[in-house]
Design an enzyme around this catalytic site. Sequence first.
Site, PDB file in Angstrom:
ATOM      1  N   SER A   1      -1.127  -9.269   1.431  1.00 12.91           N
ATOM      2  CA  SER A   1      -1.454  -7.835   1.426  1.00 12.91           C
ATOM      3  C   SER A   1      -2.877  -7.615   0.926  1.00 12.91           C
ATOM      4  O   SER A   1      -3.518  -8.516   0.366  1.00 12.91           O
ATOM      5  CB  SER A   1      -0.472  -7.085   0.530  1.00 12.91           C
ATOM      6  N   HIS A   2      -3.373  -6.399   1.122  1.00 12.01           N
ATOM      7  CA  HIS A   2      -4.724  -6.053   0.684  1.00 12.01           C
ATOM      8  C   HIS A   2      -4.900  -6.316  -0.807  1.00 12.01           C
ATOM      9  O   HIS A   2      -5.904  -6.899  -1.242  1.00 12.01           O
ATOM     10  CB  HIS A   2      -5.016  -4.580   0.992  1.00 12.01           C
ATOM     11  N   ALA A   3      -3.925  -5.898  -1.614  1.00 10.32           N
ATOM     12  CA  ALA A   3      -4.041  -6.079  -3.064  1.00 10.32           C
ATOM     13  C   ALA A   3      -4.162  -7.556  -3.424  1.00 10.32           C
ATOM     14  O   ALA A   3      -4.939  -7.923  -4.323  1.00 10.32           O
ATOM     15  CB  ALA A   3      -2.834  -5.463  -3.765  1.00 10.32           C
TER      16      ALA A   3
END
Length: 831
Positions: A786-788
Amino acid sequence: MYSVLFRQAEESSQLAGAKGMNLIKLTKHGLPVPDGFIIQTNALARFMEDNQLHDSSENIENAIIAGTFSDEIKNELTSSFYELRESYHSVAVRSSSASEDLEGASFAGQYETYLNIKTEEEFLNKVKECWASFFSGRVSRYKKKMNNQIAEPLMGVVVQGLINSDISGVIFSQNPVTHDDRELLISASYGLGEAVVSGSVTPDTYIVHKGSFEIQKEMGLKEIYMESAAEGIAEKETSEDMRSRFCLTDEQVIELTELTKKTEALYGFPVDLEFGIANHKLYLLQARPITTIEQDKKAAEEERNFMITDKDMDDFWLNMESNIEGPVSPLFSSFIVPALEYGLKKSMRQFPIGVIVDEVKVYRGHIYSKNQGGQQLPPEDSAEELFPILSERMYDIIHNTYLPFYRTLDQLAQTEHTPESALDAFKKLKAFYLTAYEEHFNIVFPQILLTNKLQAMYQNIQGETENSHFYEMLTGVMNKSLETDRRLWQFSVEVRENPNLTALFEHAQPEHLLERLEQTDEGRQFLQKVNEFLQEYGWRSVKSHDLIEQTWAENPFYALTHIQNYVRNGYHFDNEFKKTIKKREKLYNEFFQSIEDPALQKEFERYYQWTLNSSNIKDDHHFYIDAMLDAKARVFLLKVGELLAESGVIQDREDLWFLYDDEVENALLHPVSLKEKAEKRRQMFHEYELAQAPAYLGTPTEAQLKAAEEIVGAVIEDEKNTENDIFGVAASSGIATGPVKVIRDASEFSQFTPGDILVCKMTTPLWTSLFQDAKAIITDTGGILSHAAIIAREYGIPAVLGTRAATERLRDGDIVTVDGNSGKITVVSRS
């Protein structure tokens, strides 16, 4: 254990019954609830067992009332009762069924409430009467009417200190008449709340705008009031003076509004509350969902073929929230849902990545995919010939397919349209979304296959399934997100070289920066450079994956706040990026040296270099496709919105987002007012934003859940979780301890301070500025890709993602330790 105090019970305790769970939740979150305890549902089960009763027993209601308590139950319940009576003159005893207050079945008025209970004998008798009410004829009929299938005797009992209210009433957090979620409605009168709840009086009514606190009032007759007597409740007539004035002051109305907003935010959906005011102190007596809203919603919303129906609920649907944040607007759903389904199906056949998506649909504004149970394993050589050229291939597609269409959109955004030309352009945009997402997955899937192949090799060599170090070996490669951050950091360097700009950026509030810069020559020159930067890098929206929020290119505020953050925190992008590269090289060299077989070394190095070279795809495809397409489309579609507003179809051009594609197409050539429809959908959209969408729908098998977790991370809360331990995905290594700061959206960014641990549902590129200051990252959703996770690894900070529970379980100021190696969060102390 048959009884438990509100403050000691678990929020999710199914033994409490619905009303009990609500009171536990309110108490745990510090709302002004009178003390009390729950007689758990297992007490009724034990009582029936002791008295040899079954739910099919003849005259079961009378049999329960005639039954006797075992010494064990009696002693525990009376002990809790007497402990509560030490603080309160009397208590209230209320039923708390597991079926009660549930969505779609409030059971309002179907169970029992007893007030002003003072003696042990009264208390025990009223407990039995509450239990008996579970089997009453009217409840059975109501359950049948609501299709409620709960048959077990799951009746808890709430015992709560009685507040002898001077004024009491009920509050609906959403206007129940107009369904306007910007307004709440208060009904209030004198004395105990039973008079208002039972309809015995005509109360005063207050409609309050939750934003402006504007109050509309209508005086009721307030014919009687109820108060505690020596025994039970006494009913008395109100005086002429009481009837001739409003029972609540404006200050009290505002206090009730604030309390309602807090409670609604806590639950994430509209609620109705019962309150009491005694000796000028406000108490919250009960909260429950407004169960008619879903029915009203269904009546107001017309069905589209891409919406999940009741029949669809038999299948397993996975929330795509780790990729598409929150609910999407009606117009965007018209574009994105068909495009996602089309693109996924085409690319999954060509590049099988191990999962098969049958359909993509919308439920309560959120996008879900229906996945097949089995996995389609990729062939050994799938896409092998593309691996050496994945990044170059992506840029060829971007330059040949996307950028020419974006230039067309730019021209369309500058054109004064006729309805016919707008309709033609609108249809072309819809068609391009299909092409765009066909190419989107054509770019992404081969890179996923390559990464999966390298990861499998890594795990075979390593002999374990720990993945955070594997992905850290792929950091430190420049991509469009990092390039954007670096350009913003370079602006901050320029600011620090100018004393006047430095003072402005260090001291001005973010919302005043633009205005202050426009007041000086050097400020205007600086803004000119920022605006030039935004024409290249500003095609991203405040809300990723939608048309509804401003783009950076429209408003320099967002870029300026990022520059301001760099100025204030002194972050040095180039130095930190070099550290990331060094860490990557160190991890890779250590792992490479651990491979004993030279042939395996050579093979791993080959796949590693291909994967490293293509690691920019994750961010660069998002920059040029996911973000830029929506941003460019938004600017053009605002022109369509202007046309429809001019012809009276909608009130404002941005009401366009709350129409579906077919409605826009019809209205362009045959204008009819859709103002009311757009406004209702806007209200529904905001309601969906507040609500917690399910991670999945249907009843998946263990295999389906496992497959889903490999795609999006955890979809259910980890069973190992305890009061002070939360588990998630170990996404970026390292250990950090610090204070929690829960951030729900971009409007709260200014509350985040250096050294905080960021806790949020998920992140998008807009959140990157917070990573410079954060000691660690915790999210509710998202997995290792994911982006995080990606940004945390680039910034070298620990991250535990996909907890499903962090934003609910953690509060601002809690001190926690985040272990990004094991995926464990430990609460050190509570705020």
